[in-house]
Design a protein around this motif. Sequence first.
Motif, PDB file in Angstrom:
ATOM      1  N   TYR A  47      48.848  43.769  27.531  1.00  0.00           N
ATOM      2  CA  TYR A  47      48.827  45.039  28.257  1.00  0.00           C
ATOM      3  C   TYR A  47      47.403  45.414  28.679  1.00  0.00           C
ATOM      4  CZ  TYR A  47      53.671  45.842  26.801  1.00  0.00           C
ATOM      5  OH  TYR A  47      55.029  45.740  26.613  1.00  0.00           O
ATOM      6  N   LEU A  48      46.438  45.158  27.806  1.00  0.00           N
ATOM      7  CA  LEU A  48      45.054  45.487  28.147  1.00  0.00           C
ATOM      8  C   LEU A  48      44.536  44.603  29.281  1.00  0.00           C
ATOM      9  CD1 LEU A  48      43.364  46.135  24.689  1.00  0.00           C
ATOM     10  CD2 LEU A  48      43.692  47.768  26.538  1.00  0.00           C
ATOM     11  N   ILE A  49      44.895  43.342  29.254  1.00  0.00           N
ATOM     12  CA  ILE A  49      44.468  42.441  30.333  1.00  0.00           C
ATOM     13  C   ILE A  49      45.082  42.877  31.659  1.00  0.00           C
ATOM     14  CG2 ILE A  49      44.617  40.073  31.179  1.00  0.00           C
ATOM     15  CD1 ILE A  49      44.458  39.157  28.259  1.00  0.00           C
ATOM     16  N   GLU A  50      46.354  43.265  31.630  1.00  0.00           N
ATOM     17  CA  GLU A  50      46.995  43.752  32.852  1.00  0.00           C
ATOM     18  C   GLU A  50      46.340  45.049  33.328  1.00  0.00           C
ATOM     19  OE1 GLU A  50      51.120  44.115  32.009  1.00  0.00           O
ATOM     20  OE2 GLU A  50      51.469  41.951  31.834  1.00  0.00           O
ATOM     21  N   ALA A  51      45.983  45.919  32.386  1.00  0.00           N
ATOM     22  CA  ALA A  51      45.295  47.157  32.768  1.00  0.00           C
ATOM     23  C   ALA A  51      43.943  46.852  33.404  1.00  0.00           C
ATOM     24  CB  ALA A  51      45.119  48.052  31.539  1.00  0.00           C
ATOM     25  N   ALA A  52      43.229  45.882  32.845  1.00  0.00           N
ATOM     26  CA  ALA A  52      41.932  45.500  33.420  1.00  0.00           C
ATOM     27  C   ALA A  52      42.106  44.960  34.838  1.00  0.00           C
ATOM     28  CB  ALA A  52      41.258  44.462  32.530  1.00  0.00           C
ATOM     29  N   GLU A  53      43.154  44.188  35.056  1.00  0.00           N
ATOM     30  CA  GLU A  53      43.408  43.661  36.398  1.00  0.00           C
ATOM     31  C   GLU A  53      43.686  44.788  37.389  1.00  0.00           C
ATOM     32  OE1 GLU A  53      46.616  40.994  35.795  1.00  0.00           O
ATOM     33  OE2 GLU A  53      45.359  39.334  35.084  1.00  0.00           O
ATOM     34  N   VAL A  54      44.412  45.814  36.940  1.00  0.00           N
ATOM     35  CA  VAL A  54      44.683  46.955  37.822  1.00  0.00           C
ATOM     36  C   VAL A  54      43.396  47.720  38.104  1.00  0.00           C
ATOM     37  CG1 VAL A  54      45.929  49.137  38.044  1.00  0.00           C
ATOM     38  CG2 VAL A  54      47.071  47.153  37.045  1.00  0.00           C
ATOM     39  N   TYR A  55      42.581  47.912  37.074  1.00  0.00           N
ATOM     40  CA  TYR A  55      41.329  48.653  37.255  1.00  0.00           C
ATOM     41  C   TYR A  55      40.385  47.944  38.229  1.00  0.00           C
ATOM     42  CZ  TYR A  55      42.194  52.076  33.543  1.00  0.00           C
ATOM     43  OH  TYR A  55      42.687  53.113  32.794  1.00  0.00           O
ATOM     44  N   THR A  56      40.412  46.619  38.228  1.00  0.00           N
ATOM     45  CA  THR A  56      39.534  45.897  39.151  1.00  0.00           C
ATOM     46  C   THR A  56      39.908  46.150  40.607  1.00  0.00           C
ATOM     47  OG1 THR A  56      40.943  43.927  38.958  1.00  0.00           O
ATOM     48  CG2 THR A  56      39.028  44.061  37.504  1.00  0.00           C
ATOM     49  N   THR A  57      41.168  46.434  40.866  1.00  0.00           N
ATOM     50  CA  THR A  57      41.596  46.677  42.246  1.00  0.00           C
ATOM     51  C   THR A  57      41.164  48.045  42.758  1.00  0.00           C
ATOM     52  OG1 THR A  57      43.749  47.559  41.537  1.00  0.00           O
ATOM     53  CG2 THR A  57      43.588  45.183  41.915  1.00  0.00           C
ATOM     54  N   ILE A  58      40.767  48.940  41.862  1.00  0.00           N
ATOM     55  CA  ILE A  58      40.335  50.281  42.291  1.00  0.00           C
ATOM     56  C   ILE A  58      38.865  50.506  41.948  1.00  0.00           C
ATOM     57  CG2 ILE A  58      42.610  51.339  42.211  1.00  0.00           C
ATOM     58  CD1 ILE A  58      42.062  52.311  39.429  1.00  0.00           C
ATOM     59  N   HIS A 115      56.140  51.218  42.248  1.00  0.00           N
ATOM     60  CA  HIS A 115      56.809  51.455  43.528  1.00  0.00           C
ATOM     61  C   HIS A 115      55.950  52.318  44.448  1.00  0.00           C
ATOM     62  CE1 HIS A 115      60.277  51.901  46.226  1.00  0.00           C
ATOM     63  NE2 HIS A 115      59.912  53.171  46.354  1.00  0.00           N
ATOM     64  N   PHE A 116      55.290  53.311  43.876  1.00  0.00           N
ATOM     65  CA  PHE A 116      54.468  54.218  44.680  1.00  0.00           C
ATOM     66  C   PHE A 116      52.984  53.846  44.654  1.00  0.00           C
ATOM     67  CE2 PHE A 116      58.179  56.875  43.611  1.00  0.00           C
ATOM     68  CZ  PHE A 116      58.570  57.234  44.895  1.00  0.00           C
ATOM     69  N   ASP A 117      52.677  52.676  44.109  1.00  0.00           N
ATOM     70  CA  ASP A 117      51.300  52.172  44.088  1.00  0.00           C
ATOM     71  C   ASP A 117      50.354  53.162  43.411  1.00  0.00           C
ATOM     72  OD1 ASP A 117      49.488  50.150  44.577  1.00  0.00           O
ATOM     73  OD2 ASP A 117      48.832  50.996  46.480  1.00  0.00           O
ATOM     74  N   MET A 118      50.774  53.689  42.283  1.00  0.00           N
ATOM     75  CA  MET A 118      49.965  54.644  41.515  1.00  0.00           C
ATOM     76  C   MET A 118      49.151  53.848  40.493  1.00  0.00           C
ATOM     77  SD  MET A 118      53.063  57.403  41.034  1.00  0.00           S
ATOM     78  CE  MET A 118      52.110  58.611  40.122  1.00  0.00           C
ATOM     79  N   LYS A 119      48.013  53.325  40.929  1.00  0.00           N
ATOM     80  CA  LYS A 119      47.269  52.369  40.115  1.00  0.00           C
ATOM     81  C   LYS A 119      46.652  53.015  38.873  1.00  0.00           C
ATOM     82  CE  LYS A 119      46.318  49.160  43.889  1.00  0.00           C
ATOM     83  NZ  LYS A 119      47.294  48.177  43.384  1.00  0.00           N
ATOM     84  N   HIS A 120      46.094  54.203  39.023  1.00  0.00           N
ATOM     85  CA  HIS A 120      45.504  54.866  37.857  1.00  0.00           C
ATOM     86  C   HIS A 120      46.562  55.121  36.786  1.00  0.00           C
ATOM     87  CE1 HIS A 120      41.360  55.629  39.109  1.00  0.00           C
ATOM     88  NE2 HIS A 120      41.823  55.826  40.330  1.00  0.00           N
ATOM     89  N   ALA A 157      37.171  50.406  39.231  1.00  0.00           N
ATOM     90  CA  ALA A 157      36.870  51.199  38.028  1.00  0.00           C
ATOM     91  C   ALA A 157      36.168  50.283  37.030  1.00  0.00           C
ATOM     92  CB  ALA A 157      38.148  51.792  37.442  1.00  0.00           C
ATOM     93  N   GLY A 158      34.866  50.094  37.234  1.00  0.00           N
ATOM     94  CA  GLY A 158      34.128  49.096  36.472  1.00  0.00           C
ATOM     95  C   GLY A 158      34.062  49.381  34.983  1.00  0.00           C
ATOM     96  N   GLN A 159      33.768  50.623  34.622  1.00  0.00           N
ATOM     97  CA  GLN A 159      33.631  50.949  33.205  1.00  0.00           C
ATOM     98  C   GLN A 159      34.956  50.801  32.463  1.00  0.00           C
ATOM     99  OE1 GLN A 159      31.846  54.819  32.853  1.00  0.00           O
ATOM    100  NE2 GLN A 159      29.802  54.082  33.371  1.00  0.00           N
ATOM    101  N   LYS A 160      36.035  51.244  33.089  1.00  0.00           N
ATOM    102  CA  LYS A 160      37.339  51.122  32.440  1.00  0.00           C
ATOM    103  C   LYS A 160      37.763  49.660  32.345  1.00  0.00           C
ATOM    104  CE  LYS A 160      39.025  55.725  33.645  1.00  0.00           C
ATOM    105  NZ  LYS A 160      40.085  56.523  34.311  1.00  0.00           N
ATOM    106  N   THR A 161      37.411  48.872  33.362  1.00  0.00           N
ATOM    107  CA  THR A 161      37.698  47.439  33.300  1.00  0.00           C
ATOM    108  C   THR A 161      36.952  46.793  32.140  1.00  0.00           C
ATOM    109  OG1 THR A 161      37.990  47.378  35.704  1.00  0.00           O
ATOM    110  CG2 THR A 161      37.621  45.282  34.589  1.00  0.00           C
ATOM    111  N   HIS A 162      35.677  47.143  32.016  1.00  0.00           N
ATOM    112  CA  HIS A 162      34.855  46.592  30.933  1.00  0.00           C
ATOM    113  C   HIS A 162      35.410  46.998  29.569  1.00  0.00           C
ATOM    114  CE1 HIS A 162      31.432  46.726  28.083  1.00  0.00           C
ATOM    115  NE2 HIS A 162      31.102  45.595  28.669  1.00  0.00           N
ATOM    116  N   ARG A 163      35.830  48.242  29.451  1.00  0.00           N
ATOM    117  CA  ARG A 163      36.363  48.720  28.174  1.00  0.00           C
ATOM    118  C   ARG A 163      37.654  47.996  27.800  1.00  0.00           C
ATOM    119  NH1 ARG A 163      37.842  54.840  28.266  1.00  0.00           N
ATOM    120  NH2 ARG A 163      39.564  53.971  29.493  1.00  0.00           N
ATOM    121  N   ALA A 164      38.523  47.796  28.793  1.00  0.00           N
ATOM    122  CA  ALA A 164      39.782  47.101  28.518  1.00  0.00           C
ATOM    123  C   ALA A 164      39.527  45.644  28.129  1.00  0.00           C
ATOM    124  CB  ALA A 164      40.698  47.178  29.737  1.00  0.00           C
ATOM    125  N   CYS A 165      38.590  44.993  28.802  1.00  0.00           N
ATOM    126  CA  CYS A 165      38.268  43.600  28.469  1.00  0.00           C
ATOM    127  C   CYS A 165      37.656  43.498  27.073  1.00  0.00           C
ATOM    128  CB  CYS A 165      37.312  43.024  29.512  1.00  0.00           C
ATOM    129  SG  CYS A 165      38.041  42.776  31.148  1.00  0.00           S
TER     130      CYS A 165
END
Length: 363
Positions: free
Chosen positions: A158-169, A117-122, A171-179
Amino acid sequence: VELLILAHHFYKSSACLDGVDVLVALAANRVESYVIEGDFSCLARLVTGVSNFYALNFILGILIENGQLELLLQKYSAADPATGTAEAVRGFRMAVLTALKHFNPHDLDAFAMVYNHFDMKHDTASLLESRSKHSLQLWFGRRDKDHQNADLLDSMRYLIEAAEVYTTIDAGQKTHRACARSSLLSLQTRIPEIPWMDLSDTNARRILVDQSRFQEALIVAEAYDLNQPSEWALVLWNHMLRPDIIEQFVADFVAILPLQPSMLLDLARFYRSEVAARGDQSHFSVWLSPGGLPAEWGKHLGKSFRSLLKRTRDLRVRIQLATVATGFSDVIDMCNRALDKVPETAGPLILRKGHGGGYLPLM
């Protein structure tokens, strides 16, 4: 309710603190009647309209305990523009999260609703990762986990969804780790007889070295931060006595990763040391290759190393490898002949016009 909100607004705008206190006390006294009647809509409108979340914090708790969080968020979004300032939104967000942690700390869906609701992506991505870990722990706790993949699939989702969120901000390293983590989970579902998850560094290296297919080896290397030339040198060396495997493994390797000179030099040193140490010990049982005779270990090792030399495009690096490994004079001669065709000191051909109309080379 609307009269209370309007009165509070005017008292606050005129800095009449006594009037504000009286209205807050009056609003608090009306809460019990609203709860008895089940009129949570009025409660949500009251707390969002007055916006005194410190004094009316207990109303937030009542709404959350009665499952009215979504209604509360909707009422705040539909409130008048005066409540939409950054400071007011921040205060409401902190009040809701504080009440949620106090009254319903284990409702992860409620936290996800607030974060979205508050767009708190992290926070959304971190929550998804924690839910993935929770699902994985549920899977570890099952006795028949080899035949139960539902928790693994939830963890992967859940990890795939987290990676999708990280890509919007970005956060390359966190996206890579989640994938990488989700790929490891897919490996666990496909090959359940081998434990892939939450390994120690030592066990992860053992699993990596034992992989005969590069695809699985790369997944393990990415998930456990082992995608380094020094680590791959050990993996390749473990397959050197199996030419049938090393050919395909190296072919898949070079399609994705470069053959680093440092890694190849390590392999050349390994080769030289093993050949020197074994010598004529062709009966040494450790070097028995599948389907081969004990005396053929040297042939298998040499064939595998030649395939690596063939994959090395830089002729100078190839010469260096053949020199370090020893026993590959034909490779050295062939590379030298290729290099001699174009000398390093060769310059451009510059001509001058000579007597009789002919052109003579200056260089």
